[in-house]
Design a protein around this motif. Structure first.
Motif, PDB file in Angstrom:
ATOM      1  N   ASP A   1      -2.369  -2.124 -12.895  1.00 37.54           N
ATOM      2  CA  ASP A   1      -1.443  -1.622 -13.916  1.00 37.54           C
ATOM      3  C   ASP A   1      -0.058  -2.209 -13.690  1.00 37.54           C
ATOM      4  N   TRP A   2      -0.016  -3.449 -13.286  1.00 38.58           N
ATOM      5  CA  TRP A   2       1.227  -4.155 -12.978  1.00 38.58           C
ATOM      6  C   TRP A   2       1.779  -4.779 -14.259  1.00 38.58           C
ATOM      7  N   TYR A   3       3.092  -4.696 -14.563  1.00 37.52           N
ATOM      8  CA  TYR A   3       4.213  -4.387 -13.701  1.00 37.52           C
ATOM      9  C   TYR A   3       4.835  -3.053 -14.100  1.00 37.52           C
ATOM     10  N   PRO A   4       5.126  -2.206 -13.118  1.00 38.11           N
ATOM     11  CA  PRO A   4       5.755  -0.927 -13.398  1.00 38.11           C
ATOM     12  C   PRO A   4       7.280  -1.036 -13.467  1.00 38.11           C
ATOM     13  N   CYS A   5       7.899   0.034 -13.873  1.00 39.11           N
ATOM     14  CA  CYS A   5       9.357   0.157 -13.809  1.00 39.11           C
ATOM     15  C   CYS A   5       9.733   0.420 -12.346  1.00 39.11           C
ATOM     16  N   VAL A   6      10.527  -0.479 -11.752  1.00 37.45           N
ATOM     17  CA  VAL A   6      10.783  -0.425 -10.308  1.00 37.45           C
ATOM     18  C   VAL A   6      12.110   0.220  -9.949  1.00 37.45           C
ATOM     19  N   THR A   7      12.847   0.716 -10.928  1.00 33.73           N
ATOM     20  CA  THR A   7      14.206   1.197 -10.657  1.00 33.73           C
ATOM     21  C   THR A   7      14.281   2.332  -9.635  1.00 33.73           C
ATOM     22  N   PRO A   8      13.279   3.247  -9.538  1.00 31.25           N
ATOM     23  CA  PRO A   8      13.394   4.299  -8.520  1.00 31.25           C
ATOM     24  C   PRO A   8      13.494   3.765  -7.096  1.00 31.25           C
ATOM     25  N   ILE A   9      12.882   2.613  -6.814  1.00 33.70           N
ATOM     26  CA  ILE A   9      12.987   2.034  -5.473  1.00 33.70           C
ATOM     27  C   ILE A   9      14.446   1.825  -5.087  1.00 33.70           C
TER      28      ILE A   9
ATOM     29  N   LYS B   1       0.831  -1.203   0.000  1.00 30.97           N
ATOM     30  CA  LYS B   1       0.000   0.000   0.000  1.00 30.97           C
ATOM     31  C   LYS B   1       0.866   1.255   0.000  1.00 30.97           C
ATOM     32  N   ILE B   2       1.939   1.245   0.804  1.00 34.72           N
ATOM     33  CA  ILE B   2       2.845   2.394   0.842  1.00 34.72           C
ATOM     34  C   ILE B   2       3.468   2.616  -0.525  1.00 34.72           C
ATOM     35  N   TYR B   3       3.948   1.539  -1.145  1.00 33.92           N
ATOM     36  CA  TYR B   3       4.585   1.667  -2.458  1.00 33.92           C
ATOM     37  C   TYR B   3       3.613   2.209  -3.498  1.00 33.92           C
ATOM     38  N   ARG B   4       2.407   1.696  -3.524  1.00 30.04           N
ATOM     39  CA  ARG B   4       1.441   2.150  -4.522  1.00 30.04           C
ATOM     40  C   ARG B   4       1.090   3.624  -4.309  1.00 30.04           C
TER      41      ARG B   4
ATOM     42  N   ILE C   1       3.043   5.951  -2.992  1.00 28.93           N
ATOM     43  CA  ILE C   1       4.190   6.735  -3.454  1.00 28.93           C
ATOM     44  C   ILE C   1       4.229   6.773  -4.978  1.00 28.93           C
ATOM     45  N   ARG C   2       4.089   5.611  -5.590  1.00 27.84           N
ATOM     46  CA  ARG C   2       4.193   5.527  -7.048  1.00 27.84           C
ATOM     47  C   ARG C   2       3.139   6.373  -7.741  1.00 27.84           C
ATOM     48  N   ASN C   3       1.950   6.438  -7.175  1.00 31.08           N
ATOM     49  CA  ASN C   3       0.866   7.187  -7.795  1.00 31.08           C
ATOM     50  C   ASN C   3       0.953   8.679  -7.528  1.00 31.08           C
ATOM     51  N   ASN C   4       1.899   9.097  -6.681  1.00 27.18           N
ATOM     52  CA  ASN C   4       1.986  10.517  -6.322  1.00 27.18           C
ATOM     53  C   ASN C   4       3.376  11.105  -6.542  1.00 27.18           C
ATOM     54  N   GLY C   5       4.225  10.425  -7.320  1.00 25.19           N
ATOM     55  CA  GLY C   5       5.550  10.953  -7.622  1.00 25.19           C
ATOM     56  C   GLY C   5       6.633  10.311  -6.784  1.00 25.19           C
ATOM     57  N   GLN C   6       7.778  10.003  -7.429  1.00 23.41           N
ATOM     58  CA  GLN C   6       8.824   9.223  -6.763  1.00 23.41           C
ATOM     59  C   GLN C   6      10.160   9.950  -6.680  1.00 23.41           C
ATOM     60  N   ASN C   7      10.174  11.237  -6.944  1.00 28.66           N
ATOM     61  CA  ASN C   7      11.463  11.913  -7.109  1.00 28.66           C
ATOM     62  C   ASN C   7      11.813  12.874  -5.980  1.00 28.66           C
ATOM     63  N   SER C   8      11.016  12.918  -4.909  1.00 24.10           N
ATOM     64  CA  SER C   8      11.312  13.845  -3.820  1.00 24.10           C
ATOM     65  C   SER C   8      12.348  13.240  -2.882  1.00 24.10           C
ATOM     66  N   LEU C   9      12.966  14.102  -2.073  1.00 28.86           N
ATOM     67  CA  LEU C   9      13.959  13.630  -1.109  1.00 28.86           C
ATOM     68  C   LEU C   9      13.330  12.709  -0.074  1.00 28.86           C
ATOM     69  N   ILE C  10      12.096  13.027   0.346  1.00 31.48           N
ATOM     70  CA  ILE C  10      11.414  12.187   1.334  1.00 31.48           C
ATOM     71  C   ILE C  10      11.192  10.788   0.768  1.00 31.48           C
ATOM     72  N   VAL C  11      10.716  10.723  -0.478  1.00 33.61           N
ATOM     73  CA  VAL C  11      10.455   9.420  -1.103  1.00 33.61           C
ATOM     74  C   VAL C  11      11.750   8.635  -1.251  1.00 33.61           C
ATOM     75  N   LYS C  12      12.814   9.307  -1.655  1.00 37.36           N
ATOM     76  CA  LYS C  12      14.097   8.620  -1.796  1.00 37.36           C
ATOM     77  C   LYS C  12      14.556   8.037  -0.466  1.00 37.36           C
ATOM     78  N   GLY C  13      14.296   8.780   0.618  1.00 35.03           N
ATOM     79  CA  GLY C  13      14.643   8.271   1.942  1.00 35.03           C
ATOM     80  C   GLY C  13      13.807   7.068   2.341  1.00 35.03           C
ATOM     81  N   ILE C  14      12.512   7.121   2.002  1.00 36.23           N
ATOM     82  CA  ILE C  14      11.630   5.982   2.297  1.00 36.23           C
ATOM     83  C   ILE C  14      12.090   4.757   1.520  1.00 36.23           C
TER      84      ILE C  14
END
Length: 353
Positions: free
Chosen positions: A302-310, A189-192, A194-207
């Protein structure tokens, strides 16, 4: 340890594991070239990438074919370098990788171990080749939504490798606990979100960085003999399950054609075992289409997404992103009446447009 592959019947060594991710972890530990790289597609399930890190390697992401989400020999050649010790090549959506044998030949020349990922393609059938018989190592999953779905379990098989140490490693892992399923659902749920609301912020990178540090016990664990027997008992029903999946997929096709929905239906090759009913929806209408489906209570994904930002990789994998922005899918193992309703709602969207 089994002396055969319970899926294909091929002779070799087979370790029953807690999930497909554990099988990947055990394979890489068995290869024991720590510090080297493992090629993996950018759109593979994230649960297949964390074990690379936990086993002491670095994931080296590659692009995919946009139309089917699988890799090709050309993509593998473009991605290879001398730091590569292994590659995980999945049959995405239960669709056989058409270049798998050619990829194996290329890796033989380079001394790279091929881990054939059959997590979504558990089959004893053949198309142009027999999936599950090509890799130096073969992994399967009997987890959630896989070909044989019992919510837990996986297999590691090899014709050529000695898996005695892998079996010992499996038994030494922390045991599976029932709470793991609940915690994994929270993570999803957390991943979805984040993914649906943008993945490029410093907070998201920390998560995302915290995921790597804290998920190992949710992914890498042992299971008891009762679970292992359940896995084998369910795999014995494989023929029946494949026929059921094919019948459900064909029911979608009876009620939903390209001309009906206005979009293209994902193409499965000979030897495929459909994972879900996949569609490729135009990028400019993809999100609106998914929201429409959700309004009508459809079990859309909408699976499977590009997971590289994780994993802190924000490079452009253009074709994997194209695929992410077009893929939409629906479950197969649901009542026929629900499949017919899904098709009716999808056709209604086209009529509204």
């Amino acid at each position: 340890m089994l002396d055969y592959n319970p899926v294909t019947g091929q002779k070799g060594q087979c370790v029953i594991a807690g999930r497909g991710a554990v099988a990947i972890y055990l394979a890489l530990k068995n290869i024991s070239q720590y510090g080297k790289c493992v090629i993996v597609p950018a759109n593979i399930c994230y649960a297949a990438v964390f074990p690379i890190i936990y086993a002491g390697y670095t994931p080296l992401f590659c692009d995919v074919n946009p139309a089917d989400g699988n890799v090709s020999l050309r993509i593998i050649k473009d991605s290879y370098n001398d730091s590569v010790a292994a590659a995980i090549i999945p049959h995405m959506y239960g669709n056989p990788v058409s270049d798998m044998c050619a990829i194996k030949s290329f890796f033989l020349q380079k001394g790279v171990k091929l881990i054939e990922d059959c997590a979504s393609l558990m089959t004893n059938r053949s198309g142009s080749y027999r999936p599950g018989t090509v890799g130096d190592y073969v992994i399967y999953s009997t987890g959630y939504s896989k070909t044989v779905d019992i919510g837990i379990g996986g297999l590691l098989f090899s014709v050529s490798a000695d898996l005695e140490d892998a079996e010992k490693e499996e038994r030494s892992l922390n045991p599976y606990q029932e709470c793991i399923g609940d915690e994994w659902r929270i993570f999803s749920k957390i991943y979805r979100t984040i993914r649906n609301n943008g993945q490029n912020s410093l907070i998201v990178k920390g998560i995302y960085k915290s995921f790597e540090k804290n998920l190992k016990d949710l992914l890498i664990y042992s299971i008891n003999d009762k679970y292992k027997n359940d896995i084998l008992n369910n795999i014995s029903r494989l023929d029946e399950i494949i026929v059921l999946r094919e019948n459900k997929y064909n029911l979608y096709l009876e009620h939903l054609k390209d001309s009906d929905c206005g979009y293209s239906i994902y193409k499965f090759e000979d030897g495929a075992v459909p994972w879900r009913f996949n569609m490729l929806v135009r990028e400019e209408t993809n999100r609106a289409f998914i929201e429409y489906c959700l309004r009508y209570g459809l079990p859309v994904s909408d699976w499977y997404p590009c997971v590289t930002p994780i994993f802190g990789i924000y490079d452009s994998f253009d074709d994997a992103m194209w695929h992410e922005n077009h893929i939409v899918n629906f479950p197969l193992l649901i009542p026929d009446e629900e499949i017919i309703r899904i098709c009716r709602v999808i056709k209604g969207y086209k009529e509204k447009k």
